[in-house]
Design a protein around this motif. Structure first.
Motif, PDB file in Angstrom:
ATOM      1  N   VAL A   1     102.659  30.269  76.628  1.00 58.22           N
ATOM      2  CA  VAL A   1     103.256  31.526  76.200  1.00 58.22           C
ATOM      3  C   VAL A   1     104.350  31.887  77.205  1.00 58.22           C
ATOM      4  N   ILE A   2     105.571  32.014  76.716  1.00 61.29           N
ATOM      5  CA  ILE A   2     106.726  32.272  77.581  1.00 61.29           C
ATOM      6  C   ILE A   2     107.210  33.697  77.352  1.00 61.29           C
TER       7      ILE A   2
ATOM      8  N   THR B   1     109.897  36.700  77.747  1.00 59.76           N
ATOM      9  CA  THR B   1     111.356  36.780  77.853  1.00 59.76           C
ATOM     10  C   THR B   1     111.785  38.233  77.970  1.00 59.76           C
TER      11      THR B   1
ATOM     12  N   VAL C   1     116.120  33.830  77.539  1.00 60.89           N
ATOM     13  CA  VAL C   1     115.900  32.461  77.061  1.00 60.89           C
ATOM     14  C   VAL C   1     117.230  31.801  76.715  1.00 60.89           C
TER      15      VAL C   1
ATOM     16  N   ILE D   1     114.993  23.855  76.261  1.00 58.65           N
ATOM     17  CA  ILE D   1     114.034  23.663  75.178  1.00 58.65           C
ATOM     18  C   ILE D   1     113.833  22.174  74.899  1.00 58.65           C
TER      19      ILE D   1
ATOM     20  N   ILE E   1     104.590  26.212  71.700  1.00 55.84           N
ATOM     21  CA  ILE E   1     105.329  27.207  72.486  1.00 55.84           C
ATOM     22  C   ILE E   1     105.333  28.523  71.724  1.00 55.84           C
ATOM     23  N   ARG E   2     104.935  29.589  72.420  1.00 54.96           N
ATOM     24  CA  ARG E   2     105.002  30.916  71.809  1.00 54.96           C
ATOM     25  C   ARG E   2     105.841  31.822  72.696  1.00 54.96           C
ATOM     26  N   ILE E   3     106.771  32.547  72.107  1.00 53.66           N
ATOM     27  CA  ILE E   3     107.673  33.433  72.842  1.00 53.66           C
ATOM     28  C   ILE E   3     107.197  34.873  72.675  1.00 53.66           C
TER      29      ILE E   3
ATOM     30  N   GLU F   1     108.537  38.640  73.727  1.00 53.04           N
ATOM     31  CA  GLU F   1     109.627  39.417  74.321  1.00 53.04           C
ATOM     32  C   GLU F   1     109.112  40.738  74.875  1.00 53.04           C
TER      33      GLU F   1
ATOM     34  N   VAL G   1     101.293  36.627  79.503  1.00 57.45           N
ATOM     35  CA  VAL G   1     102.040  35.391  79.260  1.00 57.45           C
ATOM     36  C   VAL G   1     101.778  34.437  80.417  1.00 57.45           C
TER      37      VAL G   1
ATOM     38  N   ALA H   1     107.563  33.272  82.596  1.00 62.00           N
ATOM     39  CA  ALA H   1     108.583  34.144  82.011  1.00 62.00           C
ATOM     40  C   ALA H   1     109.965  33.729  82.484  1.00 62.00           C
TER      41      ALA H   1
ATOM     42  N   THR I   1     113.294  35.726  83.091  1.00 65.54           N
ATOM     43  CA  THR I   1     113.634  37.137  83.218  1.00 65.54           C
ATOM     44  C   THR I   1     114.714  37.306  84.283  1.00 65.54           C
TER      45      THR I   1
END
Length: 285
Positions: A92-93, A95, A100, A108, A120-122, A124, A139, A142, A144
């Motif tokens: 889990v990333i 952002t 990103v 990617i 991959i799960r984003i 925000e 997450v 990150a 950021t």
């Protein structure tokens, strides 16, 4: 003996004051004192000397302290070790805004090439959490921007981007090649809520505090843009920010470039997390 009692002991040993230890532990003094006395009874030794001059560790207490710290640290690391053994297949990333996109499209492809079977799960985050979820544990990693000061969160810098002032395209200063901060002293700004990370909020408000009552409080990039369009506010943003109809970003003097960073929890030793950081930094180079 239980782990909670050992945790209480470590905090009291560090403070050598039950009152201060209770504040750190968010509890009242009586149950904390009872827990320490119970631990001493279970061990059959006194861990502290107590007098009108205060508390001090006994020989037994000094012996127990490093052992208790090590045991607690090992228990804290168990989730990461178990996750590693289970070979988690999703990352889990977190952002923030367009972080990103600005990290580079090659990131990617590079991550997928190294970890082809990983999902991959984003997620925000809004502008009130510069760790983009890492600090809250929601997450794994990150992308950021700094600066911020979050306990237990470490960062690696990807690059630095110059900063400008966001304003309406009809603003008298919008056609300038550069703007000085002193020229904006009397303008209405958009700024982050008072609850935001102080270091983060101070950077993006150029040191303007909450005493400027006419400023507009924002929590998202969209709110920043709307504050500019509807309230004629100005504020800081990276020059790399995507243009929106009706606004421009003019380079500003007197503000250090904004650091684009990858962030993760210091105690997170999972190979997938460390691998993501490595891919990010390799792609940046």
């Amino acid at each position: 003996m239980d782990l909670r009692s050992l945790g209480y002991f470590v905090v009291v040993a560090e403070e050598l004051n039950v009152g201060r230890a209770a504040v750190r532990l968010h509890m009242s003094q009586p149950p904390l004192s009872r827990a320490i006395h119970q631990l001493e009874r279970e061990l059959g030794v006194e861990l502290f000397t107590r007098s009108t001059r205060g508390m001090a560790l006994t020989g037994a207490g000094r012996t127990l302290l490093p052992e208790a710290r090590e045991l607690i640290a090992r228990v804290d690391s168990l989730p990461s070790l178990v996750s590693e053994a289970a070979e988690a297949r999703t990352i889990v990333i977190g952002t923030l805004a367009d972080s990103v996109d600005r990290a580079g499209s090659g990131l990617i492809d590079a991550f997928r090439a190294r970890y082809p079977g990983v999902g991959i799960r984003i997620a925000e985050s809004d502008l009130t959490d510069p760790t983009a979820g890492v600090g809250r544990g929601v997450v794994d990693v990150a992308l950021t921007r700094g600066p911020f000061a979050a306990a237990g969160v470490v960062t690696a810098e990807i690059r630095r981007d110059p900063v400008g002032v966001v304003m309406r395209e009809t603003d008298p200063l919008a056609s300038r090649e550069r703007i000085g901060l002193e020229e904006l002293r009397d303008r209405r700004w958009f700024r982050l809520p008072d609850t935001a990370d102080p270091l983060w909020a101070d950077y993006w408000s150029a040191g303007r505090g909450p005493e400027h009552g006419t400023d507009t409080v924002v929590r998202t990039v969209r709110e920043c843009i709307q504050a500019v369009l509807w309230s004629d506010s100005v504020g800081l943003a990276p020059l790399t920010i995507s243009d929106a109809p009706g606004i421009v970003v003019v380079p500003v003097d007197g503000v250090a470039p904004s650091a684009l960073v990858v962030a993760w929890r210091q105690r997170d030793r999972r190979p997938l997390v460390r691998g993501f950081v490595d891919v990010v930094m390799t792609s940046a180079r």
